[in-house]
Scaffold this active site. Sequence first.
Site, PDB file in Angstrom:
ATOM      1  N   PRO A 176     -99.749 -41.937-120.138  1.00 39.99           N
ATOM      2  CG  PRO A 176     -98.168 -42.798-118.664  1.00 39.99           C
ATOM      3  CD  PRO A 176     -98.560 -41.541-119.378  1.00 39.99           C
ATOM      4  CB  ALA A 206     -98.098 -49.586-117.439  1.00 38.86           C
ATOM      5  CD  GLN A 248     -95.939 -45.799-117.640  1.00 39.16           C
ATOM      6  OE1 GLN A 248     -96.775 -46.680-117.505  1.00 39.16           O
ATOM      7  NE2 GLN A 248     -96.083 -44.588-117.118  1.00 39.16           N
ATOM      8  CE1 TYR A 272     -99.316 -51.150-110.233  1.00 42.17           C
ATOM      9  CE2 TYR A 272     -99.151 -48.862-110.961  1.00 42.17           C
ATOM     10  CZ  TYR A 272     -99.912 -49.995-110.720  1.00 42.17           C
ATOM     11  OH  TYR A 272    -101.260 -49.982-110.966  1.00 42.17           O
ATOM     12  CE  LYS A 326     -97.458 -41.540-114.144  1.00 41.49           C
ATOM     13  NZ  LYS A 326     -98.582 -42.275-114.773  1.00 41.49           N
ATOM     14  N   GLY A 335    -104.668 -37.714-119.333  1.00 47.07           N
ATOM     15  CA  GLY A 335    -104.982 -39.129-119.368  1.00 47.07           C
ATOM     16  C   GLY A 335    -106.410 -39.387-119.790  1.00 47.07           C
TER      17      GLY A 335
END
Length: 376
Positions: free
Chosen positions: A29, A64, A106, A178, A225, A323
């Site tokens: 992601p 995300a 995600q 987060y 994750k 990524g």
Amino acid sequence: MREEPSSAQLFKPLKVGRCHLQHRMIMAPTTRFRADGQGVPLPFVQEYYGQRASVPGTLLITEATDITPKAMGYKHVPGIWSEPQREAWREIVSRVHSKKCFIFCQLWATGRAADPDVLADMKDLISSSAVPVEEKGPLPRALTEDEIQQCIADFAQAARNAINAGFDGVEIHGANGYLIDQFTQKSCNHRQDRWGGSIENRARFAVEVTRAVIEAVGADRVGVKLSPYSQYLGMGTMDELVPQFEYLIAQMRRLDVAYLHLANSRWLDEEKPHPDPNHEVFVRVWGQSSPILLAGGYDAASAEKVTEQMAAATYTNVAIAFGRYFISTPDLPFRVMAGIQLQKYDRASFYSTLSREGYLDYPFSAEYMALHNFPV
């Protein structure tokens, strides 16, 4: 190019939940800011994911995706709560499936990492505790018990929405500082109730979110994750870091999720080396259960090396999530299998809001184009 097909571990099939992958190179992601003001992916996002579904049997994990308007932390990030958002995702998913590939959504809530200027309509900056990212940064408000329960329910509903949009599964974003990570790590979580104060309590939010999402869509459609060593957004500095994540990963293993995804962001401490760049201590905790995805700046050579090393140590369930190189190399699995150099990426265009630049203009290799009869 390789003279003969390789038998490398990286190129062996792998079952991830309900998905039968043909190799172990996953698209990680990556936030790209290509959604409109209502969180709807722009029309050309379909082409972006379609390009990267270049080799049948590839698993893509989306950028995300906000679970609710309250979870929003940045402009031009996609969501999954509204019908226009879901309809845009249906088209993207259909494009990926037409290429015989798989795609997980995600699920994201930003918490204290949100841009305060984006928090309109009376939304508060929230977190596990009233602890800012930086000493003089905006002060978040600690979530109440009722709000925590609502957030858990919101993750579950977002998972249902994703499956309704056709996704093969969802990935719970518990990494990189987060909201979920803000409960997991003591550097942020100063609570003394059942959501903090001990290793078990700090892990509770991640576990309960995962449990609710599993109840909503099934364990074989859920990945998680985590990023134990990431120092992004004030994380990765707590004592008991390894025991904290050993405990949390053991709980995820008991929940029998489709996969565990461990990410290493760029190491910021120049005074000492990274303690565990391939997450070996956590791979051992995970064991031989479902697949484990490793991410963290791997290129073709290092990805092959680490999967071979893990297999030699009996961990044959390891895959690599790329990524930045998947941003710049739409035919990445083909190039790695063929021994063709990956394409350099342009970091400056990663977050070019609403732009096709640095998004759709990375070319396929000449060898891939010739094999698939692309017009020259």
